[in-house]
Scaffold this motif. Sequence first.
Motif, PDB file in Angstrom:
ATOM      1  N   SER A 139       0.810  -1.213   0.000  1.00  0.00           N
ATOM      2  CA  SER A 139       0.000   0.000   0.000  1.00  0.00           C
ATOM      3  C   SER A 139       0.849   1.272   0.000  1.00  0.00           C
ATOM      4  O   SER A 139       0.321   2.366  -0.216  1.00  0.00           O
ATOM      5  CB  SER A 139      -0.945   0.015   1.205  1.00  0.00           C
ATOM      6  OG  SER A 139      -0.194  -0.015   2.408  1.00  0.00           O
ATOM      7  N   SER A 140       2.171   1.121   0.198  1.00  0.00           N
ATOM      8  CA  SER A 140       3.007   2.298   0.407  1.00  0.00           C
ATOM      9  C   SER A 140       4.203   2.431  -0.529  1.00  0.00           C
ATOM     10  O   SER A 140       4.768   3.523  -0.643  1.00  0.00           O
ATOM     11  CB  SER A 140       3.544   2.309   1.849  1.00  0.00           C
ATOM     12  OG  SER A 140       2.496   2.252   2.782  1.00  0.00           O
ATOM     13  N   HIS A 150      -2.241   2.964  -5.528  1.00  0.00           N
ATOM     14  CA  HIS A 150      -2.570   3.871  -6.629  1.00  0.00           C
ATOM     15  C   HIS A 150      -2.748   5.292  -6.109  1.00  0.00           C
ATOM     16  O   HIS A 150      -2.268   6.266  -6.723  1.00  0.00           O
ATOM     17  CB  HIS A 150      -3.843   3.412  -7.343  1.00  0.00           C
ATOM     18  CG  HIS A 150      -4.273   4.347  -8.435  1.00  0.00           C
ATOM     19  ND1 HIS A 150      -5.189   5.357  -8.228  1.00  0.00           N
ATOM     20  CD2 HIS A 150      -3.883   4.464  -9.727  1.00  0.00           C
ATOM     21  CE1 HIS A 150      -5.374   6.032  -9.346  1.00  0.00           C
ATOM     22  NE2 HIS A 150      -4.589   5.511 -10.274  1.00  0.00           N
ATOM     23  N   ALA A 151      -3.424   5.428  -4.988  1.00  0.00           N
ATOM     24  CA  ALA A 151      -3.626   6.756  -4.404  1.00  0.00           C
ATOM     25  C   ALA A 151      -2.286   7.394  -4.033  1.00  0.00           C
ATOM     26  O   ALA A 151      -2.076   8.599  -4.247  1.00  0.00           O
ATOM     27  CB  ALA A 151      -4.531   6.654  -3.185  1.00  0.00           C
ATOM     28  N   LYS A 152      -1.378   6.587  -3.486  1.00  0.00           N
ATOM     29  CA  LYS A 152      -0.045   7.099  -3.121  1.00  0.00           C
ATOM     30  C   LYS A 152       0.739   7.510  -4.368  1.00  0.00           C
ATOM     31  O   LYS A 152       1.456   8.526  -4.368  1.00  0.00           O
ATOM     32  CB  LYS A 152       0.730   6.027  -2.353  1.00  0.00           C
ATOM     33  CG  LYS A 152       0.192   5.726  -0.958  1.00  0.00           C
ATOM     34  CD  LYS A 152       0.656   6.775   0.040  1.00  0.00           C
ATOM     35  CE  LYS A 152       0.091   6.495   1.426  1.00  0.00           C
ATOM     36  NZ  LYS A 152       0.614   5.267   2.021  1.00  0.00           N
ATOM     37  N   LYS A 153       0.634   6.733  -5.420  1.00  0.00           N
ATOM     38  CA  LYS A 153       1.315   7.084  -6.669  1.00  0.00           C
ATOM     39  C   LYS A 153       0.777   8.407  -7.222  1.00  0.00           C
ATOM     40  O   LYS A 153       1.540   9.271  -7.672  1.00  0.00           O
ATOM     41  CB  LYS A 153       1.139   5.962  -7.710  1.00  0.00           C
ATOM     42  CG  LYS A 153       2.013   4.726  -7.465  1.00  0.00           C
ATOM     43  CD  LYS A 153       1.756   3.656  -8.521  1.00  0.00           C
ATOM     44  CE  LYS A 153       2.634   2.426  -8.360  1.00  0.00           C
ATOM     45  NZ  LYS A 153       4.000   2.599  -8.862  1.00  0.00           N
ATOM     46  N   GLU A 154      -0.543   8.556  -7.216  1.00  0.00           N
ATOM     47  CA  GLU A 154      -1.148   9.793  -7.712  1.00  0.00           C
ATOM     48  C   GLU A 154      -0.734  10.996  -6.877  1.00  0.00           C
ATOM     49  O   GLU A 154      -0.468  12.087  -7.404  1.00  0.00           O
ATOM     50  CB  GLU A 154      -2.675   9.655  -7.716  1.00  0.00           C
ATOM     51  CG  GLU A 154      -3.212   8.743  -8.801  1.00  0.00           C
ATOM     52  CD  GLU A 154      -2.871   9.253 -10.186  1.00  0.00           C
ATOM     53  OE1 GLU A 154      -3.304  10.361 -10.534  1.00  0.00           O
ATOM     54  OE2 GLU A 154      -2.132   8.557 -10.916  1.00  0.00           O
ATOM     55  N   GLU A 155      -0.674  10.801  -5.582  1.00  0.00           N
ATOM     56  CA  GLU A 155      -0.256  11.872  -4.674  1.00  0.00           C
ATOM     57  C   GLU A 155       1.174  12.315  -4.990  1.00  0.00           C
ATOM     58  O   GLU A 155       1.491  13.514  -5.022  1.00  0.00           O
ATOM     59  CB  GLU A 155      -0.351  11.343  -3.232  1.00  0.00           C
ATOM     60  CG  GLU A 155      -0.149  12.379  -2.158  1.00  0.00           C
ATOM     61  CD  GLU A 155      -0.298  11.771  -0.766  1.00  0.00           C
ATOM     62  OE1 GLU A 155       0.522  12.102   0.101  1.00  0.00           O
ATOM     63  OE2 GLU A 155      -1.229  10.947  -0.576  1.00  0.00           O
ATOM     64  N   ALA A 156       2.055  11.322  -5.230  1.00  0.00           N
ATOM     65  CA  ALA A 156       3.450  11.634  -5.555  1.00  0.00           C
ATOM     66  C   ALA A 156       3.552  12.353  -6.898  1.00  0.00           C
ATOM     67  O   ALA A 156       4.364  13.266  -7.071  1.00  0.00           O
ATOM     68  CB  ALA A 156       4.272  10.348  -5.576  1.00  0.00           C
ATOM     69  N   ARG A 157       2.735  11.952  -7.859  1.00  0.00           N
ATOM     70  CA  ARG A 157       2.745  12.617  -9.175  1.00  0.00           C
ATOM     71  C   ARG A 157       2.329  14.078  -9.051  1.00  0.00           C
ATOM     72  O   ARG A 157       2.904  14.967  -9.696  1.00  0.00           O
ATOM     73  CB  ARG A 157       1.819  11.871 -10.146  1.00  0.00           C
ATOM     74  CG  ARG A 157       2.360  10.522 -10.590  1.00  0.00           C
ATOM     75  CD  ARG A 157       1.459   9.866 -11.629  1.00  0.00           C
ATOM     76  NE  ARG A 157       2.000   8.575 -12.024  1.00  0.00           N
ATOM     77  CZ  ARG A 157       1.389   7.410 -11.810  1.00  0.00           C
ATOM     78  NH1 ARG A 157       0.206   7.370 -11.213  1.00  0.00           N
ATOM     79  NH2 ARG A 157       1.953   6.282 -12.199  1.00  0.00           N
ATOM     80  N   LYS A 158       1.318  14.333  -8.224  1.00  0.00           N
ATOM     81  CA  LYS A 158       0.860  15.705  -8.035  1.00  0.00           C
ATOM     82  C   LYS A 158       1.935  16.560  -7.382  1.00  0.00           C
ATOM     83  O   LYS A 158       1.965  17.786  -7.544  1.00  0.00           O
ATOM     84  CB  LYS A 158      -0.420  15.712  -7.190  1.00  0.00           C
ATOM     85  CG  LYS A 158      -1.636  15.200  -7.939  1.00  0.00           C
ATOM     86  CD  LYS A 158      -2.864  15.145  -7.053  1.00  0.00           C
ATOM     87  CE  LYS A 158      -4.063  14.578  -7.815  1.00  0.00           C
ATOM     88  NZ  LYS A 158      -5.252  14.435  -6.941  1.00  0.00           N
ATOM     89  N   ALA A 159       2.829  15.894  -6.631  1.00  0.00           N
ATOM     90  CA  ALA A 159       3.933  16.604  -5.985  1.00  0.00           C
ATOM     91  C   ALA A 159       5.100  16.813  -6.946  1.00  0.00           C
ATOM     92  O   ALA A 159       6.156  17.321  -6.546  1.00  0.00           O
ATOM     93  CB  ALA A 159       4.392  15.845  -4.751  1.00  0.00           C
ATOM     94  N   GLY A 160       4.928  16.391  -8.200  1.00  0.00           N
ATOM     95  CA  GLY A 160       5.945  16.625  -9.217  1.00  0.00           C
ATOM     96  C   GLY A 160       6.976  15.525  -9.366  1.00  0.00           C
ATOM     97  O   GLY A 160       7.976  15.695 -10.060  1.00  0.00           O
ATOM     98  N   LYS A 161       6.755  14.376  -8.733  1.00  0.00           N
ATOM     99  CA  LYS A 161       7.717  13.282  -8.799  1.00  0.00           C
ATOM    100  C   LYS A 161       7.447  12.391 -10.012  1.00  0.00           C
ATOM    101  O   LYS A 161       6.311  12.263 -10.463  1.00  0.00           O
ATOM    102  CB  LYS A 161       7.647  12.439  -7.518  1.00  0.00           C
ATOM    103  CG  LYS A 161       8.046  13.206  -6.268  1.00  0.00           C
ATOM    104  CD  LYS A 161       7.923  12.326  -5.035  1.00  0.00           C
ATOM    105  CE  LYS A 161       8.284  13.099  -3.772  1.00  0.00           C
ATOM    106  NZ  LYS A 161       8.129  12.272  -2.554  1.00  0.00           N
ATOM    107  N   GLN A 162       8.519  11.783 -10.534  1.00  0.00           N
ATOM    108  CA  GLN A 162       8.383  10.799 -11.612  1.00  0.00           C
ATOM    109  C   GLN A 162       8.012   9.457 -10.992  1.00  0.00           C
ATOM    110  O   GLN A 162       8.788   8.884 -10.222  1.00  0.00           O
ATOM    111  CB  GLN A 162       9.703  10.676 -12.376  1.00  0.00           C
ATOM    112  CG  GLN A 162      10.049  11.886 -13.211  1.00  0.00           C
ATOM    113  CD  GLN A 162       9.126  12.035 -14.418  1.00  0.00           C
ATOM    114  OE1 GLN A 162       8.736  11.053 -15.031  1.00  0.00           O
ATOM    115  NE2 GLN A 162       8.783  13.273 -14.741  1.00  0.00           N
ATOM    116  N   VAL A 163       6.848   8.966 -11.315  1.00  0.00           N
ATOM    117  CA  VAL A 163       6.336   7.747 -10.677  1.00  0.00           C
ATOM    118  C   VAL A 163       5.945   6.735 -11.753  1.00  0.00           C
ATOM    119  O   VAL A 163       5.152   7.053 -12.642  1.00  0.00           O
ATOM    120  CB  VAL A 163       5.109   8.053  -9.790  1.00  0.00           C
ATOM    121  CG1 VAL A 163       4.538   6.778  -9.193  1.00  0.00           C
ATOM    122  CG2 VAL A 163       5.501   9.025  -8.684  1.00  0.00           C
TER     123      VAL A 163
END
Length: 417
Positions: A121-122, A152-165
Amino acid sequence: MAPKTKVFSLEGKGLKLDTKEDVEVHIKALREMDDVEEIRLLGNTLGVEACKVLGEVLETKKLLQIANLADIFTGRLLNEIPQALSHLLTSLLTLPNLHTVNLNDNAFGLNTQAPLVAFLSSHVPLQHLILNNNGLGPHAGILIADALSALHAKKEEARKAGKQVPDLETVICGRNRLENGSMTAWAKAYSLHTGVKEVKMVQNGIRQEGISHLLTDGLRHARGIRVLDLQDNTFTILGAKALATVAPGWTEIQELGVGDSLLSAKGGVAVANALAKGGNKKLETLRLQYNDITAKGLEAFTNAAKKALPALKKIELNGNKFSEEDQSIMILRELLEERKEKLAGEVIMEDDWGLDSLSDLEDESDEETEEEEEEEEAEELREKLLEEAEEAQEEPVAQEDDSEVDAVAAKLAKTEI
């Protein structure tokens, strides 16, 4: 000069590592490998203290990309595994480049799934999850699928923060008794992870309703899927219709495995007609063994291969209900042989081309056909009833007051069946 290896391996040594002293002897080289990219611990048995030490070392290996932890708990007590697994997976959570985790052949089940759920989940960098033969069962299966939805939610959160995921691209979860009970959760996970490219969920005891749900509510959204293997589950006409509905949308698919899945005679025709629509032009391998496909279905697959599947080079058909002398078999053989000569190149892997052995074909009988038609009618009725039940659940219902509910409950309590 040979390039320096970036793989650390204890693969298949059969070591029983319990204490810090046990493991230190074998990981001296790992401690010194700052650039290690892959670790293979499979085929040994690791205790709690050994996993704690390994976890501390792995936490320092920031370039690690692949962790093969298959078959590392053989002979361990049920109460040892969660703590040992937690030491390993907690350390892996700190590794930003770790994209592939293999946990095959470890007995997790419901009692030992917690560390795995926490990791899945993380771990945002996860691309490839290999989780075969872990004894999960439907309840743990739900928790694993829900963990992937949370991921998936964590991945989306990281993408919104500008990270390459990266997307989650591979899910291999076979021989885990996932059954129908976990399919709602798995369908949700796949509806979120739409970038998935390879899914293998063989031999999971999934029946037709679960298969239908998985396909229509989940994998339908995986438009770029390349490999799908659902062999040795139960489709029947219900699952075959679901597959026929969603398959034309998989324009990138290269391998489709639905062998040993009881597609049925009519189901085989439905799937073949779907493939004949022309949406699967990259399909190379089609696995259809032991599916009660008759001569009519065979003819439909042959027509699809000729007209709509230009990349097809391998089709498995053994164990179905037609004659090896059927004209469609001859046409298929000639077609695939022509393609091999034209497309295979200088180095030919024979197993990648042509038909499989047809040593176990059955003759279609009238009695079997009548029985099958009755079964298919029952499936169609069940499908209709399920649709009606879903529609009924969606309709607004006036809430009875408590006194009316209590009265009904009292009546039911007095009723004897």
